[in-house]
Design a protein around this motif. Structure first.
Motif, mmCIF file in Angstrom:
data_model
loop_
_atom_site.group_PDB
_atom_site.id
_atom_site.type_symbol
_atom_site.label_atom_id
_atom_site.label_comp_id
_atom_site.label_asym_id
_atom_site.label_seq_id
_atom_site.Cartn_x
_atom_site.Cartn_y
_atom_site.Cartn_z
ATOM 1 N N GLY A 269 0.811 -1.210 0.000
ATOM 2 C CA GLY A 269 0.000 0.000 0.000
ATOM 3 C C GLY A 269 0.846 1.261 0.000
ATOM 4 O O GLY A 269 0.539 2.235 -0.701
ATOM 5 N N TYR A 270 1.910 1.243 0.766
ATOM 6 C CA TYR A 270 2.804 2.398 0.839
ATOM 7 C C TYR A 270 3.416 2.678 -0.528
ATOM 8 O O TYR A 270 3.437 3.822 -1.003
ATOM 9 C CB TYR A 270 3.903 2.128 1.872
ATOM 10 N N CYS A 271 3.896 1.620 -1.183
ATOM 11 C CA CYS A 271 4.599 1.779 -2.456
ATOM 12 C C CYS A 271 3.673 2.198 -3.592
ATOM 13 O O CYS A 271 4.149 2.661 -4.638
ATOM 14 C CB CYS A 271 5.340 0.491 -2.819
ATOM 15 N N GLU A 272 2.369 2.061 -3.394
ATOM 16 C CA GLU A 272 1.430 2.599 -4.383
ATOM 17 C C GLU A 272 1.475 4.124 -4.413
ATOM 18 O O GLU A 272 1.092 4.752 -5.399
ATOM 19 C CB GLU A 272 0.008 2.136 -4.059
ATOM 20 N N VAL A 273 1.926 4.715 -3.304
ATOM 21 C CA VAL A 273 1.967 6.176 -3.176
ATOM 22 C C VAL A 273 3.389 6.715 -3.259
ATOM 23 O O VAL A 273 3.648 7.731 -3.902
ATOM 24 C CB VAL A 273 1.318 6.608 -1.837
ATOM 25 N N HIS A 274 4.317 6.005 -2.613
ATOM 26 C CA HIS A 274 5.706 6.468 -2.549
ATOM 27 C C HIS A 274 6.613 5.247 -2.411
ATOM 28 O O HIS A 274 6.301 4.328 -1.646
ATOM 29 C CB HIS A 274 5.894 7.401 -1.344
ATOM 30 N N PRO A 275 7.734 5.219 -3.119
ATOM 31 C CA PRO A 275 8.590 4.026 -3.062
ATOM 32 C C PRO A 275 9.299 3.872 -1.712
ATOM 33 O O PRO A 275 9.600 4.855 -1.033
ATOM 34 C CB PRO A 275 9.613 4.275 -4.186
ATOM 35 N N LEU A 276 9.542 2.622 -1.343
ATOM 36 C CA LEU A 276 10.383 2.276 -0.197
ATOM 37 C C LEU A 276 11.634 1.586 -0.726
ATOM 38 O O LEU A 276 11.548 0.722 -1.595
ATOM 39 C CB LEU A 276 9.649 1.338 0.761
ATOM 40 N N SER A 277 12.783 1.948 -0.194
ATOM 41 C CA SER A 277 14.030 1.327 -0.623
ATOM 42 C C SER A 277 14.236 0.009 0.115
ATOM 43 O O SER A 277 13.571 -0.281 1.126
ATOM 44 C CB SER A 277 15.208 2.260 -0.340
ATOM 45 N N GLY A 278 15.188 -0.777 -0.364
ATOM 46 C CA GLY A 278 15.549 -2.002 0.334
ATOM 47 C C GLY A 278 16.045 -1.711 1.738
ATOM 48 O O GLY A 278 15.784 -2.480 2.676
ATOM 49 N N GLU A 279 16.747 -0.592 1.907
ATOM 50 C CA GLU A 279 17.215 -0.194 3.240
ATOM 51 C C GLU A 279 16.035 0.080 4.167
ATOM 52 O O GLU A 279 16.056 -0.306 5.345
ATOM 53 C CB GLU A 279 18.077 1.062 3.146
ATOM 54 N N ASP A 280 15.013 0.775 3.645
ATOM 55 C CA ASP A 280 13.831 1.069 4.459
ATOM 56 C C ASP A 280 13.189 -0.219 4.960
ATOM 57 O O ASP A 280 12.881 -0.362 6.148
ATOM 58 C CB ASP A 280 12.795 1.845 3.630
ATOM 59 N N ILE A 281 13.002 -1.160 4.051
ATOM 60 C CA ILE A 281 12.331 -2.417 4.406
ATOM 61 C C ILE A 281 13.189 -3.235 5.371
ATOM 62 O O ILE A 281 12.664 -3.842 6.321
ATOM 63 C CB ILE A 281 12.005 -3.206 3.128
ATOM 64 N N ALA A 282 14.492 -3.231 5.161
ATOM 65 C CA ALA A 282 15.382 -3.996 6.032
ATOM 66 C C ALA A 282 15.378 -3.478 7.468
ATOM 67 O O ALA A 282 15.712 -4.213 8.404
ATOM 68 C CB ALA A 282 16.810 -3.972 5.480
ATOM 69 N N MET A 283 14.973 -2.199 7.655
ATOM 70 C CA MET A 283 14.975 -1.607 8.999
ATOM 71 C C MET A 283 13.712 -1.913 9.792
ATOM 72 O O MET A 283 13.622 -1.572 10.975
ATOM 73 C CB MET A 283 15.150 -0.096 8.892
ATOM 74 N N ILE A 284 12.728 -2.558 9.173
ATOM 75 C CA ILE A 284 11.456 -2.798 9.867
ATOM 76 C C ILE A 284 11.638 -3.538 11.191
ATOM 77 O O ILE A 284 11.078 -3.123 12.221
ATOM 78 C CB ILE A 284 10.461 -3.518 8.929
ATOM 79 N N PRO A 285 12.415 -4.647 11.259
ATOM 80 C CA PRO A 285 12.590 -5.305 12.556
ATOM 81 C C PRO A 285 13.194 -4.385 13.619
ATOM 82 O O PRO A 285 12.835 -4.469 14.803
ATOM 83 C CB PRO A 285 13.527 -6.478 12.239
ATOM 84 N N SER A 286 14.096 -3.500 13.207
ATOM 85 C CA SER A 286 14.722 -2.594 14.172
ATOM 86 C C SER A 286 13.709 -1.596 14.722
ATOM 87 O O SER A 286 13.727 -1.269 15.922
ATOM 88 C CB SER A 286 15.890 -1.845 13.523
#
Length: 343
Positions: A269-286
């Protein structure tokens, strides 16, 4: 926090709010209903002679300054004007003031009123998975606005950064004071804090990934309205990483088996509006780990609240230690699969 949640306190606040009702043009016949008592006391005011209900929020003493409260209202007003998001409008007093106050046992208590929005709080479980896609898009629009909005002079809000959780004066207190924390648990959480600090420092605070966020998008602050979701309660809005809003949305359900699907839906849903980088996604657990730290500290100072009791008090601490154990294991893995936390 002792004394902020007992019956005498609620009675005192109710009487004070009733005396303030004429400032919004409400009559003595207005019914007052306590909606929530957590950081703040929130009342629903229903005047039989006025077609709309309003929500009156009495701020906890010593938490937000007047400038911080006005800054929150400034962002809400800008969002109402510039975005398609469904948010409650602030209702000024007849004098035009957005924030009024009264004295309570020698302390100034700030009071804000807003419109009451109809809707139903989302329930837990698999039904949340499609809803998180919509929430992802809503989060992206909030962040899009924050990236481009010219904040007014004097805008100030608390920061949910490393110091906000682990500095000398953390916003919600020290995680080391978490209820039922054992020496072994303290050691595991200390290691998790060190790892988290390294991850956050490497990720950095570039304006593309760090700015003003809602920071408390949990289910209690969302309202289902048919096919739409309204966002309420910007009391904890402040400066933080944009992806932290996902962690706040998962508060109290981070360990549920549906969470990986909820995260994936939010990302889509987020990426439908604005892209997320691989770094952004990798930080989710943190960011999930960060949120567990802050909520563990919050519960220790708000143990009298219904929210803290529902979270399990010391049980929440024990689950946080186990979450930290899995977090450390995943972060040590070369692949660093963000869904490995749920095994």
């Amino acid at each position: 926090m002792a004394g902020l949640y007992d019956d005498a306190h609620v009675t005192r606040l109710t009487l004070a709010v009733r005396q303030l009702l004429p400032q919004w043009g409400l009559s003595p016949q207005t019914a007052l209903h306590l909606l929530a008592l957590s950081e703040n006391a929130t009342f629903l005011a229903s005047d039989p002679d006025v077609p709309r209900q309003i929500v009156i929020r009495v701020h906890r003493p010593g938490y937000h300054s007047l400038a911080e409260i006005c800054s929150e209202l400034d962002w809400i007003a800008a969002l109402k004007q510039d975005s398609r998001l469904i948010l409650p409008a602030t209702i000024a007093a007849l004098s035009g003031e957005r924030v009024i106050s009264f004295e309570d046992q020698g302390q100034s208590r700030y009071v804000v009123a807003s419109e009451f929005l109809e809707g139903v709080e989302p329930g837990p479980g698999t039904a949340l998975i499609p809803g998180f896609r919509l929430l992802g898009a809503i989060s992206a629009r909030l962040h899009q606005h924050a990236r481009t909005w010219q904040r007014p002079a004097g805008f100030t809000r608390k920061a949910w950064d490393y110091a906000g959780a682990f500095g000398e004066n953390p916003v919600w207190g020290r995680w080391q004071d978490a209820l039922d924390l054992t020496p072994e648990g303290r050691e595991i959480l200390s290691e998790a804090q060190e790892c988290l600090g390294q991850r956050l420092a490497a990720y950095g605070q570039d304006p593309a990934r760090y700015g003003v966020i809602h920071s408390d998008l949990r289910l209690a602050n969302l309202l289902l309205r048919g096919e739409e979701i309204a966002v309420i309660d910007f009391d904890d809005s402040g400066f933080s990483w944009f992806v932290y809003d996902l962690a706040s949305a998962l508060t109290f359900c981070e360990t549920e088996p549906e969470v990986p699907q909820m995260i994936q839906s939010w990302i889509e849903g987020y990426c439908e509006v604005h892209p997320l980088s691989g770094e952004d996604i990798a930080m989710i657990p943190s960011f999930l780990m960060y949120r567990r730290f802050t909520i563990s500290a919050w519960i220790s100072t708000h143990a009298e609240t219904a929210t803290a009791r529902a979270a399990g008090l010391g049980q929440y601490t024990r689950e946080t230690v186990e979450f930290a154990r899995r977090y450390l294991s995943c972060e040590a893995s070369p692949e660093r699969n963000i869904y490995a936390l749920w095994g």
